[in-house]
Design a protein around this motif. Structure first.
Motif, PDB file in Angstrom:
ATOM      1  N   UNK A  75      -7.351   2.328   6.652  1.00 24.96           N
ATOM      2  CA  UNK A  75      -5.285   2.891   7.552  1.00 24.96           C
ATOM      3  C   UNK A  75      -5.131   3.551   6.669  1.00 24.96           C
ATOM      4  N   UNK A  76      -4.328   3.260   5.605  1.00 19.48           N
ATOM      5  CA  UNK A  76      -3.527   3.495   4.658  1.00 19.48           C
ATOM      6  C   UNK A  76      -4.309   4.772   4.078  1.00 19.48           C
ATOM      7  N   UNK A  80       6.869  12.433   5.071  1.00 21.74           N
ATOM      8  CA  UNK A  80       6.081  12.833   5.889  1.00 21.74           C
ATOM      9  C   UNK A  80       5.375  11.174   5.901  1.00 21.74           C
ATOM     10  N   UNK A  81       4.596  10.789   4.525  1.00 21.30           N
ATOM     11  CA  UNK A  81       3.694   9.317   4.251  1.00 21.30           C
ATOM     12  C   UNK A  81       4.753   8.274   5.099  1.00 21.30           C
ATOM     13  N   UNK A  82       5.694   8.450   4.713  1.00 16.89           N
ATOM     14  CA  UNK A  82       6.647   7.081   5.338  1.00 16.89           C
ATOM     15  C   UNK A  82       6.259   7.156   6.732  1.00 16.89           C
ATOM     16  N   UNK A  83       6.885   8.422   7.417  1.00 16.94           N
ATOM     17  CA  UNK A  83       6.311   8.880   8.617  1.00 16.94           C
ATOM     18  C   UNK A  83       4.945   8.098   9.504  1.00 16.94           C
ATOM     19  N   UNK A  95       0.549  -0.947  -0.085  1.00 10.74           N
ATOM     20  CA  UNK A  95      -0.013   0.133   0.107  1.00 10.74           C
ATOM     21  C   UNK A  95       1.030   0.913  -0.054  1.00 10.74           C
ATOM     22  N   UNK A  96       1.625   1.342   0.613  1.00 12.94           N
ATOM     23  CA  UNK A  96       2.951   2.876   0.802  1.00 12.94           C
ATOM     24  C   UNK A  96       3.449   3.136  -0.579  1.00 12.94           C
ATOM     25  N   UNK A  97       3.246   1.627  -1.096  1.00  9.80           N
ATOM     26  CA  UNK A  97       4.807   1.951  -2.390  1.00  9.80           C
ATOM     27  C   UNK A  97       3.697   2.159  -3.510  1.00  9.80           C
ATOM     28  N   UNK A  98       2.148   1.953  -3.328  1.00  9.60           N
ATOM     29  CA  UNK A  98       1.765   1.786  -4.255  1.00  9.60           C
ATOM     30  C   UNK A  98       1.086   4.157  -4.385  1.00  9.60           C
TER      31      UNK A  98
END
Length: 200
Positions: free
Chosen positions: A160-161, A184-187, A91-94
């Motif tokens: 949540x994502x 910021x998204x990573x954090x 999800x993060x990488x998307x």
């Protein structure tokens, strides 16, 4: 169908629609959302009021036109992630779809984020759009994980994502882009995966 093979008339309409949206967003950013009328947007874009309403149902639609297509692109990116990758990382990488687009036009992306952040009606409409993205992403996750389409866990993960994305984007707007959006998204993803002990 590629852009080059799209019939001329639809392509011209898409181009004009994008231009009207660009003009509208520029006016809103300069004067404030509530201080700009549809006739003013139409005049600045060189179209009639009726033409504006052929392209958009409201002023909010003109702003959020910039987000159109992102849900499908994020879903495609999620579906293309390696099969063995955990769902949260996938999800993060998307969401790189969004950060890549923002890196191509950081000022435009930041202006849009600031405008949405400062306008309650736009924030409401943005959350409605996120809700539709949630359903799409949950379906992709369910397929990746071999779950049913109405699976509770995949719906929760997608929600949540998107919450992490929304909070990170708001912080990006509030700090006028002082912090990198991707960071910021990573954090936000890290904090939701492993919250600080004093928050639990």
């Amino acid at each position: 169908m590629t852009e080059s093979s799209t019939p001329l008339q639809p392509r011209m309409r898409q181009t004009m629609r994008a231009e009207v949206a660009r003009v509208a967003t520029g006016l809103f950013a300069a004067r404030g959302f509530e201080n700009v009328t549809v006739p003013q947007i139409a005049a600045a874009a060189g179209v009639s009021r009726a033409t504006f309403f052929r392209y958009f149902g409201s002023k909010e639609d003109a702003v959020l036109a910039a987000l159109e297509g992102y849900g499908a692109r994020i879903a495609e990116a999620l579906a293309a992630r390696p099969a063995g990758e955990d769902a949260w990382t996938a999800l993060r990488r998307a969401f790189d779809v969004i950060t890549d687009a923002r890196s191509e036009d950081p000022e435009g992306g930041l202006a849009l984020a600031r405008l949405i952040e400062s306008t309650p009606s736009l924030r409401t409409r943005e959350m409605e759009k996120y809700r539709s993205w949630q359903e799409t992403l949950s379906g992709v996750l369910a397929e990746r994980l071999g779950r049913g389409k109405e699976n509770f866990e995949t719906a929760l993960l997608a929600a949540a994502a998107l919450t992490a994305l929304e909070v990170a984007t708001r912080r990006w707007a509030q700090t006028d882009g002082a912090d990198d959006l991707g960071t910021l998204i990573d954090q936000a993803f890290l904090a939701m995966r492993a919250p600080a002990p004093d928050l639990l």
